[in-house]
Design a protein around this motif. Structure first.
Motif, short mmCIF file in Angstrom:
data_model
loop_
_atom_site.label_atom_id
_atom_site.label_comp_id
_atom_site.label_asym_id
_atom_site.label_seq_id
_atom_site.Cartn_x
_atom_site.Cartn_y
_atom_site.Cartn_z
N GLY A 186 -14.20 -4.51 3.46
CA GLY A 186 -15.32 -5.25 2.91
C GLY A 186 -16.11 -4.48 1.88
O GLY A 186 -17.07 -5.00 1.29
N ARG A 187 -15.73 -3.22 1.65
CA ARG A 187 -16.41 -2.37 0.68
C ARG A 187 -15.54 -2.23 -0.56
O ARG A 187 -14.43 -2.73 -0.61
N ARG A 188 -16.07 -1.51 -1.55
CA ARG A 188 -15.25 -1.16 -2.71
C ARG A 188 -14.10 -0.29 -2.24
O ARG A 188 -14.29 0.69 -1.55
N SER A 189 -12.89 -0.64 -2.59
CA SER A 189 -11.72 0.04 -2.06
C SER A 189 -11.54 1.42 -2.68
O SER A 189 -11.58 1.60 -3.90
N ILE A 190 -11.31 2.42 -1.82
CA ILE A 190 -11.04 3.77 -2.30
C ILE A 190 -9.72 3.79 -3.08
O ILE A 190 -9.56 4.58 -4.00
N LEU A 191 -8.80 2.88 -2.74
CA LEU A 191 -7.54 2.82 -3.49
C LEU A 191 -7.79 2.38 -4.93
O LEU A 191 -7.18 2.92 -5.86
N ASP A 192 -8.69 1.42 -5.12
CA ASP A 192 -9.03 1.00 -6.48
C ASP A 192 -9.70 2.13 -7.24
O ASP A 192 -9.43 2.34 -8.43
N GLU A 193 -10.59 2.86 -6.57
CA GLU A 193 -11.29 3.98 -7.22
C GLU A 193 -10.30 5.03 -7.68
O GLU A 193 -10.46 5.63 -8.76
N LEU A 194 -9.28 5.28 -6.86
CA LEU A 194 -8.29 6.31 -7.20
C LEU A 194 -7.16 5.77 -8.06
O LEU A 194 -6.34 6.55 -8.57
N GLY A 195 -7.09 4.44 -8.21
CA GLY A 195 -6.04 3.84 -9.01
C GLY A 195 -4.66 3.99 -8.42
O GLY A 195 -3.68 4.27 -9.14
N ILE A 196 -4.55 3.82 -7.09
CA ILE A 196 -3.27 3.96 -6.43
C ILE A 196 -2.95 2.69 -5.64
O ILE A 196 -3.85 1.95 -5.23
N LEU A 262 -13.89 12.63 2.11
CA LEU A 262 -14.24 11.22 2.18
C LEU A 262 -15.02 10.90 3.45
O LEU A 262 -14.88 11.59 4.46
N GLY A 263 -15.82 9.85 3.39
CA GLY A 263 -16.42 9.32 4.59
C GLY A 263 -15.36 8.72 5.49
O GLY A 263 -14.21 8.53 5.09
N TYR A 264 -15.74 8.38 6.72
CA TYR A 264 -14.75 7.93 7.69
C TYR A 264 -14.09 6.62 7.25
O TYR A 264 -12.87 6.46 7.38
N LEU A 265 -14.86 5.68 6.75
CA LEU A 265 -14.30 4.39 6.39
C LEU A 265 -13.29 4.50 5.25
O LEU A 265 -12.21 3.90 5.29
N ASP A 266 -13.64 5.27 4.22
CA ASP A 266 -12.70 5.46 3.10
C ASP A 266 -11.45 6.20 3.57
O ASP A 266 -10.33 5.88 3.16
N MET A 267 -11.63 7.20 4.45
CA MET A 267 -10.48 7.95 4.94
C MET A 267 -9.59 7.06 5.80
O MET A 267 -8.36 7.15 5.74
N ALA A 268 -10.20 6.19 6.60
CA ALA A 268 -9.42 5.27 7.42
C ALA A 268 -8.58 4.34 6.55
O ALA A 268 -7.39 4.09 6.83
N LEU A 269 -9.19 3.82 5.48
CA LEU A 269 -8.47 2.92 4.59
C LEU A 269 -7.35 3.65 3.86
O LEU A 269 -6.23 3.13 3.71
N LEU A 270 -7.64 4.87 3.39
CA LEU A 270 -6.63 5.66 2.69
C LEU A 270 -5.45 5.95 3.62
O LEU A 270 -4.29 5.86 3.20
N THR A 271 -5.74 6.28 4.87
CA THR A 271 -4.68 6.56 5.84
C THR A 271 -3.89 5.29 6.18
O THR A 271 -2.66 5.31 6.26
N HIS A 272 -4.59 4.19 6.35
CA HIS A 272 -3.96 2.92 6.73
C HIS A 272 -2.90 2.49 5.73
O HIS A 272 -1.85 1.95 6.11
N HIS A 273 -3.15 2.73 4.45
CA HIS A 273 -2.24 2.27 3.41
C HIS A 273 -1.28 3.35 2.92
O HIS A 273 -0.52 3.12 1.97
N ALA A 274 -1.29 4.53 3.57
CA ALA A 274 -0.44 5.63 3.13
C ALA A 274 1.00 5.45 3.59
O ALA A 274 1.28 4.78 4.58
N ALA A 275 1.91 6.09 2.86
CA ALA A 275 3.32 6.11 3.26
C ALA A 275 3.58 7.21 4.28
O ALA A 275 4.56 7.16 5.03
N GLY A 276 2.72 8.21 4.33
CA GLY A 276 2.87 9.31 5.28
C GLY A 276 1.60 10.14 5.33
O GLY A 276 0.74 10.02 4.46
N VAL A 277 1.49 10.97 6.36
CA VAL A 277 0.35 11.86 6.55
C VAL A 277 0.87 13.26 6.83
O VAL A 277 1.79 13.44 7.65
#
Length: 347
Positions: A186-196, A262-277
């Motif tokens: 529901g926030r501005r997406s960290i993926l959009d900010e990073l362009g990924i 990153l804050g927790y919410l942005d890190m959660a979103l980044l992790t959720h959409h990642a191919a690997g960690v």
């Protein structure tokens, strides 16, 4: 009987773990929680943002103890926590995880004969060279209530003669993960900010002392990440200590995009959409599983053995994952409510 609970936190993972438990305690209505921040993580990006995003009450006390060696930091925390406990007179002290803040809170309370409740009790990597392992063992052995996330943790405590006050409750991190991505969407997406784009990148973090205190090992980890980045580009939120070390050693890893923490919410979103960690963080190993993202742990062992056995995680020294399955031990996202209930029953 209403309880006065003094909660000790100090580092990013503890803020996240404390959030759902604090909310569950507040929902009981008859207990008072006093939050104490030791100051171990003091940068706004590693501290303040988590209190804001996770709606954690502002700490009643901030001890501002940081940027010291293990002995000095733990000793200073112990001294200041003792003073707070004498002034507040809590019925119980609640601690989380395995940091210097954890063991300082446990020891200060134990010396004042205040019962200790340890969330994430019973975890063992069986590597006593890790300061976190020492902190875990010491905290467990002075705690009256031991809240274990897994059956393995319960077994570990039994091997050490600890069976009284032991409860398997599931993992409070799962409680947070269940709603974090929805909240972040529901926030501005960290993926959009990073362009990924989703699944076009991997996430990496390095901060453990076993990697950052040994220059030769750190160089090997950085080289491993650069190699891994040839297959999937890596986004790496960089811990301040890690960035300082990389700059001092002149390391500029290829195929890695370094960004601020990153804050927790942005890190959660980044992790959720990642191919690997790729990580040395215990918390992120589990969060990768919660989001069903395969993980490689940049350590020689892990306390989260379930993630290895279930095929969602492997050590960087191994070549392949085991067959994948779910991990029922982590619960159904209701660990924090169960902890609050058990605390109430202890009154």
């Amino acid at each position: 009987m209403p309880l006065t609970i003094l909660t000790v936190v100090g580092a990013r993972p503890q803020f996240i773990k404390a959030a759902p438990v604090s909310h569950a305690i507040a929902a009981l209505g008859d207990h008072r929680e006093i939050l104490v921040h030791t100051g171990q993580h003091f940068d706004a990006s590693m501290s303040d943002v988590f209190f804001e995003e996770l709606a954690i009450p502002k700490p009643a006390h901030n001890l501002e103890v940081n940027s010291l060696g293990h002995g000095a930091m733990t000793g200073r925390m112990l001294e200041k926590l003792e003073a707070v406990m004498l002034a507040e007179k809590p019925d119980l002290v609640l601690i989380y995880g395995d940091t210097n803040s954890t063991v300082a809170g446990a020891l200060a309370a134990a010396k004042l004969h205040i019962p200790v409740a340890h969330v994430e009790a019973g975890l063992r990597s069986f590597n006593r060279r890790m300061p976190e392992e020492i902190n875990r063992v010491m905290a467990d052995h002075v705690s009256a209530l031991l809240f274990c996330p897994t059956e393995t943790a319960v077994t570990n405590l039994a091997r050490e003669g600890l069976t009284k006050g032991v409860h398997q409750v599931g993992d409070v991190m799962y409680d947070v993960a269940l709603h974090a991505v929805r909240q972040a969407e529901g926030r501005r997406s960290i993926l959009d900010e990073l362009g990924i784009a989703p699944k076009s990148y991997a996430v990496a973090t390095i901060h453990r002392a076993e990697n950052t205190d040994d220059p030769e090992r750190f160089d090997r980890v950085a080289a491993w990440l650069s190699k891994a980045g040839e297959e999937t580009p890596i986004v790496m939120p960089v811990h301040p200590r890690t960035r300082k070390l990389m700059e001092a050693r002149g390391i500029v890893p290829a195929n890695i995009r370094m960004i601020a923490p990153l804050g927790y919410l942005d890190m959660a979103l980044l992790t959720h959409h990642a191919a690997g960690v790729f990580t040395d963080s215990g918390g992120l190993q589990k969060e990768a599983y919660f989001h069903r993202v395969p993980c490689v742990t940049l350590r020689d062992e892990t306390e989260w053995v379930e993630t290895i056995e279930a095929g969602w995680n492997r050590l960087w020294t191994e070549e392949a994952y085991k067959p994948r399955r779910d991990i029922p031990d982590y619960g159904t996202g209701e660990a924090s409510g169960l902890i609050a209930k058990l605390l109430r029953e202890a009154a």
